[in-house]
Design a protein around this motif. Structure first.
Motif, mmCIF file in Angstrom:
data_model
loop_
_atom_site.group_PDB
_atom_site.id
_atom_site.type_symbol
_atom_site.label_atom_id
_atom_site.label_comp_id
_atom_site.label_asym_id
_atom_site.label_seq_id
_atom_site.Cartn_x
_atom_site.Cartn_y
_atom_site.Cartn_z
ATOM 1 N N THR A 1 49.756 -48.786 40.460
ATOM 2 C CA THR A 1 49.212 -47.431 40.302
ATOM 3 C C THR A 1 48.413 -47.356 39.013
ATOM 4 O OG1 THR A 1 51.234 -46.702 39.192
ATOM 5 C CG2 THR A 1 51.089 -46.297 41.561
ATOM 6 N N ARG A 2 47.483 -46.391 38.971
ATOM 7 C CA ARG A 2 46.723 -46.115 37.758
ATOM 8 C C ARG A 2 46.450 -44.625 37.649
ATOM 9 N NH1 ARG A 2 41.678 -50.046 38.080
ATOM 10 N NH2 ARG A 2 42.290 -50.301 40.258
ATOM 11 N N HIS A 3 46.224 -44.168 36.428
ATOM 12 C CA HIS A 3 45.836 -42.791 36.156
ATOM 13 C C HIS A 3 44.357 -42.768 35.804
ATOM 14 C CE1 HIS A 3 49.983 -41.005 35.738
ATOM 15 N NE2 HIS A 3 50.242 -42.306 35.753
ATOM 16 N N LEU A 4 43.617 -41.836 36.412
ATOM 17 C CA LEU A 4 42.178 -41.740 36.199
ATOM 18 C C LEU A 4 41.814 -40.378 35.624
ATOM 19 C CD1 LEU A 4 40.879 -43.348 39.520
ATOM 20 C CD2 LEU A 4 41.458 -44.489 37.363
ATOM 21 N N THR A 5 40.753 -40.353 34.843
ATOM 22 C CA THR A 5 40.290 -39.123 34.202
ATOM 23 C C THR A 5 39.874 -38.082 35.224
ATOM 24 O OG1 THR A 5 39.534 -40.372 32.280
ATOM 25 C CG2 THR A 5 38.577 -38.187 32.615
ATOM 26 N N LEU A 6 39.204 -38.518 36.286
ATOM 27 C CA LEU A 6 38.682 -37.616 37.305
ATOM 28 C C LEU A 6 39.383 -37.862 38.641
ATOM 29 C CD1 LEU A 6 34.850 -38.103 36.658
ATOM 30 C CD2 LEU A 6 36.315 -36.297 35.727
ATOM 31 N N PRO A 7 39.375 -36.866 39.530
ATOM 32 C CA PRO A 7 39.767 -37.152 40.914
ATOM 33 C C PRO A 7 38.843 -38.226 41.490
ATOM 34 C CG PRO A 7 39.576 -34.783 40.533
ATOM 35 C CD PRO A 7 39.012 -35.445 39.320
ATOM 36 N N LEU A 8 39.374 -39.072 42.346
ATOM 37 C CA LEU A 8 38.596 -40.190 42.868
ATOM 38 C C LEU A 8 37.251 -39.765 43.459
ATOM 39 C CD1 LEU A 8 41.093 -42.637 44.604
ATOM 40 C CD2 LEU A 8 39.391 -43.208 42.861
ATOM 41 N N GLU A 9 37.251 -38.647 44.162
ATOM 42 C CA GLU A 9 36.014 -38.236 44.839
ATOM 43 C C GLU A 9 34.905 -37.839 43.869
ATOM 44 O OE1 GLU A 9 38.866 -34.691 44.804
ATOM 45 O OE2 GLU A 9 38.964 -36.858 45.199
ATOM 46 N N ALA B 1 46.225 -36.664 34.597
ATOM 47 C CA ALA B 1 47.087 -36.170 35.682
ATOM 48 C C ALA B 1 46.814 -36.858 37.018
ATOM 49 C CB ALA B 1 46.917 -34.662 35.833
ATOM 50 N N HIS B 2 45.619 -37.422 37.190
ATOM 51 C CA HIS B 2 45.227 -37.968 38.492
ATOM 52 C C HIS B 2 45.749 -39.397 38.629
ATOM 53 C CE1 HIS B 2 42.684 -34.459 38.678
ATOM 54 N NE2 HIS B 2 42.097 -34.837 37.562
ATOM 55 N N ARG B 3 46.809 -39.563 39.433
ATOM 56 C CA ARG B 3 47.459 -40.861 39.599
ATOM 57 C C ARG B 3 47.247 -41.351 41.029
ATOM 58 N NH1 ARG B 3 52.865 -42.275 41.265
ATOM 59 N NH2 ARG B 3 53.562 -44.266 40.351
ATOM 60 N N TYR B 4 46.841 -42.622 41.151
ATOM 61 C CA TYR B 4 46.528 -43.174 42.467
ATOM 62 C C TYR B 4 47.178 -44.537 42.643
ATOM 63 C CZ TYR B 4 42.939 -39.564 42.616
ATOM 64 O OH TYR B 4 42.284 -38.352 42.614
ATOM 65 N N HIS B 5 47.534 -44.843 43.881
ATOM 66 C CA HIS B 5 47.974 -46.180 44.221
ATOM 67 C C HIS B 5 46.765 -47.116 44.258
ATOM 68 C CE1 HIS B 5 52.193 -45.299 45.056
ATOM 69 N NE2 HIS B 5 51.777 -44.156 45.558
ATOM 70 N N GLN B 6 47.014 -48.370 44.016
ATOM 71 C CA GLN B 6 45.927 -49.337 43.937
ATOM 72 C C GLN B 6 45.081 -49.340 45.207
ATOM 73 O OE1 GLN B 6 44.647 -50.895 41.502
ATOM 74 N NE2 GLN B 6 44.424 -53.096 41.759
ATOM 75 N N ALA C 1 51.666 -53.001 35.938
ATOM 76 C CA ALA C 1 51.894 -52.527 37.302
ATOM 77 C C ALA C 1 51.808 -51.013 37.398
ATOM 78 C CB ALA C 1 53.267 -52.998 37.796
ATOM 79 N N GLU C 2 52.318 -50.304 36.404
ATOM 80 C CA GLU C 2 52.434 -48.851 36.511
ATOM 81 C C GLU C 2 51.181 -48.097 36.088
ATOM 82 O OE1 GLU C 2 55.935 -47.493 34.534
ATOM 83 O OE2 GLU C 2 57.278 -48.456 35.986
ATOM 84 N N VAL C 3 50.426 -48.627 35.109
ATOM 85 C CA VAL C 3 49.257 -47.875 34.621
ATOM 86 C C VAL C 3 48.009 -48.729 34.485
ATOM 87 C CG1 VAL C 3 50.685 -46.182 33.427
ATOM 88 C CG2 VAL C 3 49.879 -48.182 32.175
ATOM 89 N N GLY C 4 48.103 -50.042 34.737
ATOM 90 C CA GLY C 4 46.944 -50.904 34.568
ATOM 91 C C GLY C 4 46.710 -51.249 33.106
ATOM 92 N N ASN C 5 45.562 -51.834 32.848
ATOM 93 C CA ASN C 5 45.143 -52.207 31.499
ATOM 94 C C ASN C 5 44.448 -50.996 30.869
ATOM 95 O OD1 ASN C 5 43.773 -53.205 29.238
ATOM 96 N ND2 ASN C 5 43.249 -55.141 30.220
ATOM 97 N N LEU C 6 45.025 -50.453 29.800
ATOM 98 C CA LEU C 6 44.480 -49.268 29.114
ATOM 99 C C LEU C 6 43.676 -49.650 27.885
ATOM 100 C CD1 LEU C 6 47.616 -46.916 29.254
ATOM 101 C CD2 LEU C 6 45.764 -47.146 30.933
ATOM 102 N N SER C 7 43.150 -50.863 27.844
ATOM 103 C CA SER C 7 42.414 -51.350 26.684
ATOM 104 C C SER C 7 43.276 -51.177 25.434
ATOM 105 C CB SER C 7 41.058 -50.646 26.567
ATOM 106 O OG SER C 7 40.239 -51.279 25.595
ATOM 107 N N SER C 8 42.750 -50.611 24.358
ATOM 108 C CA SER C 8 43.484 -50.594 23.092
ATOM 109 C C SER C 8 44.768 -49.775 23.137
ATOM 110 C CB SER C 8 42.587 -50.063 21.971
ATOM 111 O OG SER C 8 42.260 -48.698 22.164
ATOM 112 N N ALA C 9 44.880 -48.856 24.087
ATOM 113 C CA ALA C 9 46.080 -48.015 24.161
ATOM 114 C C ALA C 9 47.270 -48.745 24.767
ATOM 115 C CB ALA C 9 45.787 -46.750 24.974
ATOM 116 N N SER C 10 47.041 -49.870 25.444
ATOM 117 C CA SER C 10 48.117 -50.513 26.199
ATOM 118 C C SER C 10 49.275 -50.963 25.321
ATOM 119 C CB SER C 10 47.575 -51.707 26.991
ATOM 120 O OG SER C 10 47.102 -51.302 28.258
#
Length: 358
Positions: free
Chosen positions: A54-62, A13-18, A311-320
């Motif tokens: 943009t990318r989605h991260l597992t945790l909030p950035l902080e 759910a945590h989506r951030y701009h680059q 551009a929208e989610v970055g490199n997701l390794s094997s899921a990409s």
């Protein structure tokens, strides 16, 4: 032939701009006291040229500043990986009109955490997979595993043509963050990789519901290791966890090997690169994609869906490649019956090619 019945991607759910990620990493990194401004300049430049918005991260950035070692990061990999993997797998089965107890094989891959029992084993009970479901958990294929996993699913279904097989990819790349590493390769990785999961459901040629599915067929596959390139890509594993190995020679390896590899594979099926109507390529980064375009003399729009995913989610390794396959089918479906190619690169240095018929 194997028929792809459904593909579904899941993102945290945590989506951030680059730029937000760049600023957060600048705080987390500990550059040499003698050159902090130069280090920030390199960080800004590499993040700005990664072609990631943009990318989605597992945790909030902080929360990344609070991670205390490999053990805690791996615990989060298991906890959050199960949640994201379940979301992807349930949705893919729903899209295929199948229930968890219909699944005969789960091929599960990740290279961003370790679990024993493996993640698909932990998901079996909570999802309702059969107790006799066959499981193949794989670690170490890295980014190539989305394509390699589909190829191995195809191999299985050739021998069990009335069955259902699932490919599950769970990659939480942000949890491998090495805060004290200011090397160029770690900085590049921090500019490219995001978090995500994906699930693909496939059926064999004798499955009773085969004709209901409009997804592509798998026609053929090829796996290839390139000797002498073992140090180009992978992980070094230490007390602090996974440290990226990302050689500057990767684009040149792509130019050296991939053009010939793809052409010979296609020629074995009386095809040329110009015949391919849909390219589903792993987004290894802008330099790798440019090298691939050059090596195959591709039209500028051939890798449009791959550049879009980067551009929208970055490199997701094997899921990409699974996310890109889903997007291709939903947003830019090729002509029915025409040939497609799904390909990915990974540690080894290796490539995996999957010829599709749309």
């Amino acid at each position: 032939m194997t028929r792809i019945a459904a593909v579904h991607g899941a993102l945290p759910a945590h989506r951030y701009h680059q730029r937000e990620i760049t600023d957060a990493l600048a705080v987390l990194r500990r550059p040499a006291a003698t050159a902090p401004e130069r280090d920030r300049g390199v960080l800004d430049r590499l993040h700005a040229t990664a072609c990631v918005r943009t990318r989605h991260l597992t945790l909030p950035l902080e929360r990344y500043a609070l991670l205390d070692g490999f053990g805690q990061a791996n615990d989060l990999f298991i906890e959050e990986g199960l949640r994201l993997g379940e979301e992807a797998l349930r949705a893919a089965l729903d899209d295929a009109g199948l229930a968890p107890h219909d699944v005969d094989l789960v091929f599960a891959t990740s290279v961003t955490g370790i679990a024993a029992p493996s993640l698909e084993a932990r998901l079996a009970g909570r999802m309702g997979l059969r107790p006799d479901v066959k499981r193949v958990p794989v670690f170490g294929l890295g980014c190539v595993a989305g394509a390699a996993g589909l190829a191995r699913v195809h191999d299985y279904l050739k021998g069990h043509p009335d069955q259902v097989a699932v490919l599950l990819s769970i990659e939480l790349c942000s949890l491998t963050l090495q805060r004290g590493d200011t090397s160029t390769q770690n900085t590049v990785a921090g500019a490219l990789f995001g978090d995500g999961a994906a699930a693909l459901v496939a059926v064999g040629r004798d499955h009773p519901r085969l004709q209901e599915y409009a997804g592509p067929q798998v026609v053929a596959t090829r796996s290839r290791l390139y000797p002498g390139t073992e140090d180009a890509l992978g992980w070094n594993i230490s007390d602090s966890g996974f440290t990226i190995v990302l050689g500057a020679e990767l684009p040149e390896l792509v130019r050296l090997h991939l053009g010939e590899e793809v052409r010979s594979f296609l020629a074995a099926h009386d095809l040329k690169p110009d015949d391919i109507t849909g390219w589903v390529c792993h987004p290894g980064g802008p330099k790798v994609l440019e090298a691939l375009q050059d090596a195959l003399a591709l039209r500028p729009d051939s890798l449009e869906m791959t550049w879009r995913s980067l551009a929208e989610v970055g490199n997701l390794s094997s899921a990409s490649v699974l996310h890109i396959l889903r997007d291709t089918l939903a947003l830019r479906p090729p002509p029915v019956g025409s040939p497609g190619l799904l390909l990915a690169l990974g540690p080894g240095f290796s490539s995996e090619l999957v010829l599709l018929r749309w």
